[in-house]
Design a protein around this motif. Sequence first.
Motif, PDB file in Angstrom:
ATOM      1  N   LEU A 179      14.279  -3.167  -7.536  1.00 31.89           N
ATOM      2  CA  LEU A 179      13.000  -3.048  -6.842  1.00 31.89           C
ATOM      3  C   LEU A 179      12.117  -2.063  -7.608  1.00 31.89           C
ATOM      4  O   LEU A 179      12.507  -0.917  -7.811  1.00 31.89           O
ATOM      5  N   PHE A 180      10.943  -2.525  -8.022  1.00 31.48           N
ATOM      6  CA  PHE A 180      10.074  -1.695  -8.853  1.00 31.48           C
ATOM      7  C   PHE A 180       8.877  -1.213  -8.046  1.00 31.48           C
ATOM      8  O   PHE A 180       8.187  -2.000  -7.397  1.00 31.48           O
ATOM      9  N   ALA A 181       8.646   0.111  -8.071  1.00 30.43           N
ATOM     10  CA  ALA A 181       7.513   0.699  -7.339  1.00 30.43           C
ATOM     11  C   ALA A 181       6.248   0.516  -8.160  1.00 30.43           C
ATOM     12  O   ALA A 181       5.812   1.416  -8.874  1.00 30.43           O
ATOM     13  N   SER A 182       5.640  -0.640  -8.047  1.00 27.31           N
ATOM     14  CA  SER A 182       4.451  -0.961  -8.829  1.00 27.31           C
ATOM     15  C   SER A 182       3.202  -0.378  -8.183  1.00 27.31           C
ATOM     16  O   SER A 182       3.029  -0.447  -6.964  1.00 27.31           O
ATOM     17  N   SER A 183       2.319   0.161  -9.000  1.00 29.78           N
ATOM     18  CA  SER A 183       1.076   0.739  -8.486  1.00 29.78           C
ATOM     19  C   SER A 183       0.011  -0.323  -8.231  1.00 29.78           C
ATOM     20  O   SER A 183      -1.021  -0.042  -7.622  1.00 29.78           O
ATOM     21  N   GLU A 184       0.245  -1.557  -8.683  1.00 28.60           N
ATOM     22  CA  GLU A 184      -0.750  -2.613  -8.500  1.00 28.60           C
ATOM     23  C   GLU A 184      -1.065  -2.848  -7.035  1.00 28.60           C
ATOM     24  O   GLU A 184      -2.164  -3.267  -6.686  1.00 28.60           O
ATOM     25  N   ASN A 185      -0.102  -2.567  -6.173  1.00 23.92           N
ATOM     26  CA  ASN A 185      -0.282  -2.814  -4.751  1.00 23.92           C
ATOM     27  C   ASN A 185      -0.925  -1.636  -4.022  1.00 23.92           C
ATOM     28  O   ASN A 185      -1.010  -1.631  -2.803  1.00 23.92           O
ATOM     29  N   ASN A 186      -1.379  -0.645  -4.769  1.00 19.57           N
ATOM     30  CA  ASN A 186      -2.015   0.515  -4.162  1.00 19.57           C
ATOM     31  C   ASN A 186      -3.414   0.763  -4.732  1.00 19.57           C
ATOM     32  O   ASN A 186      -3.909   1.881  -4.699  1.00 19.57           O
ATOM     33  N   GLY A 187      -4.026  -0.305  -5.241  1.00 25.28           N
ATOM     34  CA  GLY A 187      -5.353  -0.189  -5.823  1.00 25.28           C
ATOM     35  C   GLY A 187      -6.404   0.286  -4.845  1.00 25.28           C
ATOM     36  O   GLY A 187      -7.455   0.775  -5.251  1.00 25.28           O
ATOM     37  N   VAL A 188      -6.114   0.153  -3.542  1.00 17.12           N
ATOM     38  CA  VAL A 188      -7.057   0.607  -2.523  1.00 17.12           C
ATOM     39  C   VAL A 188      -7.366   2.098  -2.670  1.00 17.12           C
ATOM     40  O   VAL A 188      -8.430   2.570  -2.269  1.00 17.12           O
ATOM     41  N   LEU A 189      -6.447   2.846  -3.284  1.00 21.15           N
ATOM     42  CA  LEU A 189      -6.618   4.294  -3.433  1.00 21.15           C
ATOM     43  C   LEU A 189      -7.390   4.690  -4.688  1.00 21.15           C
ATOM     44  O   LEU A 189      -7.787   5.841  -4.835  1.00 21.15           O
ATOM     45  N   SER A 190      -7.593   3.754  -5.580  1.00 23.20           N
ATOM     46  CA  SER A 190      -8.212   4.060  -6.866  1.00 23.20           C
ATOM     47  C   SER A 190      -9.595   4.710  -6.748  1.00 23.20           C
ATOM     48  O   SER A 190      -9.882   5.680  -7.452  1.00 23.20           O
ATOM     49  N   PRO A 191     -10.487   4.220  -5.872  1.00 20.94           N
ATOM     50  CA  PRO A 191     -11.801   4.868  -5.775  1.00 20.94           C
ATOM     51  C   PRO A 191     -11.726   6.330  -5.353  1.00 20.94           C
ATOM     52  O   PRO A 191     -12.584   7.139  -5.737  1.00 20.94           O
ATOM     53  N   LEU A 192     -10.706   6.671  -4.568  1.00 25.17           N
ATOM     54  CA  LEU A 192     -10.544   8.040  -4.104  1.00 25.17           C
ATOM     55  C   LEU A 192      -9.901   8.934  -5.159  1.00 25.17           C
ATOM     56  O   LEU A 192     -10.328  10.062  -5.386  1.00 25.17           O
ATOM     57  N   LEU A 193      -8.839   8.432  -5.782  1.00 26.67           N
ATOM     58  CA  LEU A 193      -7.993   9.277  -6.617  1.00 26.67           C
ATOM     59  C   LEU A 193      -8.220   9.116  -8.112  1.00 26.67           C
ATOM     60  O   LEU A 193      -7.959  10.054  -8.871  1.00 26.67           O
ATOM     61  N   GLY A 194      -8.658   7.948  -8.551  1.00 27.67           N
ATOM     62  CA  GLY A 194      -8.753   7.677  -9.981  1.00 27.67           C
ATOM     63  C   GLY A 194      -7.524   6.931 -10.460  1.00 27.67           C
ATOM     64  O   GLY A 194      -6.476   6.940  -9.812  1.00 27.67           O
ATOM     65  N   ASP A 195      -7.623   6.284 -11.598  1.00 28.07           N
ATOM     66  CA  ASP A 195      -6.541   5.426 -12.094  1.00 28.07           C
ATOM     67  C   ASP A 195      -5.403   6.196 -12.757  1.00 28.07           C
ATOM     68  O   ASP A 195      -4.340   5.636 -13.010  1.00 28.07           O
ATOM     69  N   ARG A 196      -5.618   7.495 -13.059  1.00 27.24           N
ATOM     70  CA  ARG A 196      -4.582   8.250 -13.770  1.00 27.24           C
ATOM     71  C   ARG A 196      -3.787   9.170 -12.851  1.00 27.24           C
ATOM     72  O   ARG A 196      -3.037  10.020 -13.302  1.00 27.24           O
ATOM     73  N   SER A 197      -3.957   9.004 -11.558  1.00 22.47           N
ATOM     74  CA  SER A 197      -3.202   9.787 -10.583  1.00 22.47           C
ATOM     75  C   SER A 197      -1.735   9.404 -10.630  1.00 22.47           C
ATOM     76  O   SER A 197      -1.377   8.249 -10.901  1.00 22.47           O
ATOM     77  N   VAL A 198      -0.846  10.364 -10.351  1.00 19.71           N
ATOM     78  CA  VAL A 198       0.582  10.081 -10.305  1.00 19.71           C
ATOM     79  C   VAL A 198       0.888   8.978  -9.301  1.00 19.71           C
ATOM     80  O   VAL A 198       1.840   8.209  -9.467  1.00 19.71           O
TER      81      VAL A 198
END
Length: 469
Positions: free
Chosen positions: A68-87
């Motif tokens: 099971l891989f914890a992919s960040s693709e499914n959390n794009g909703v947070l990108s406007p708040l945090l930025g794409d380089r957030s942990v």
Amino acid sequence: MQSPPKLDKSPFWQRLTWVIDPVKFFETVASQHSDLCEVKTIGFGEEYILVNHPEAIKEILSSNRQKLFASSENNGVLSPLLGDRSVILLEGNPHRQRRKLLMPPFHGERMATYGQSIVELTNEVFGGMGVGENFSARDLAQDISLQVILQVVYGISDGDRAQKLKPLISEMADVFNSPLTSTMLFFPKLQQDWGAWSPWGYFVRVRRAIDKLIYAEIAERREQDNIHGEDILSMLMSARDEAGQPMSDSELRDELMSLMFAGHETTATAIAWALYWVHRLPEVKAKLLDEIASLGASPEPMAIAKLPYLDAVCKETLRIYPVAMLTFARVVQQPMQLLGYDLEPGKVLMGNIFSVHQREDIYPDAKQFKPERFLEREFTGGEFVPFGGGARRCIGEALAKFELKLVIATVVSRYQLNLVDGRPEKPQRRGVTLSPAGGVKMRFEGNFSRSQKYEVTKAFPKEGSKAFR
């Protein structure tokens, strides 16, 4: 081959209800399928499987990345708040390396140095109130947690830059303070900049102003070679990855934004909920007062953090209405079975924190606030998961719990407060979290007197009564 069951609601109902009323959404999921079901929603991919069973959640959180891989693709909703380089939005080796850099400030001796600051900031905020003054517990909690973040994370509590950042950070968080405005995060088509008067345009301008201040702080420290402080920004600036490279300005900015929202917004909400429950239930406050008093007149922060009943109150606060509703998404990498259901590669799994915390077979009388349940037994990593788990467990967990305990203990033992409204506080979406809909309206009655020990609140309906529900 047995596929996971699907939620018996139209895709439109699922998407709309998930955004507008997540509690109703989760209650519908649990009533139809108590362990697992496939839903169609928005923000985390079109389809994903919600897992409500504790053993299955534990398996999801502890599985290796080959399964099971914890992919960040499914959390794009947070990108406007945090930025794409957030942990939070990194994955694989970059995520592991960044997490390694971020962990030290949140553990060990560092925590003790934060304790006194948290107590002092709490007293500063509450000490400035007048007798009879009404206030929103969430607003005051946000003020405290914001100052903690500025001091502990940014290393700036005074000065012109701090004074400019405080209102901007609050304004940025408040853009998504209701289910209606939160829809902007889930529907990209609503993310249109039509000028400062439009919701998204206002958000973009506030974010830009915050970025300008953050980059100015980073540049000033680099220029003055001032990266040797004890705050988290200094530590991140002096850190080096496995190749000996420092973090770039944009990476530093995204991590600061992540720590700010993960540690400021969520902790403020947890503090507000805790103040609500403690002042709604007189017996809870009385027990807390007795326990805190057992430490003497001026207890050390680390001693306060070890109090068992205080710990139970904080855990029950995080259980009954968890601030984070779902665990980090995991993508199936190879054919597997979960609870007897066959899962093909590509399927997305998310632990349903809200629903597992409401299971009657784990938490009898789950809708009632009972801290004692955490004194009577230990709960597994799949039964109690307010901070997620595995490789994606919240980095700031230790600081969040420490701050929650110290603020509650300080307020309860030093200040006399009452709830203004006898009606139950309901949870409501605030961005990607659950927050008290009314903000927890309270009245400041003055400094605490030990002779008033058991006169802790007005007579509201007893827990478990029809009115309470």
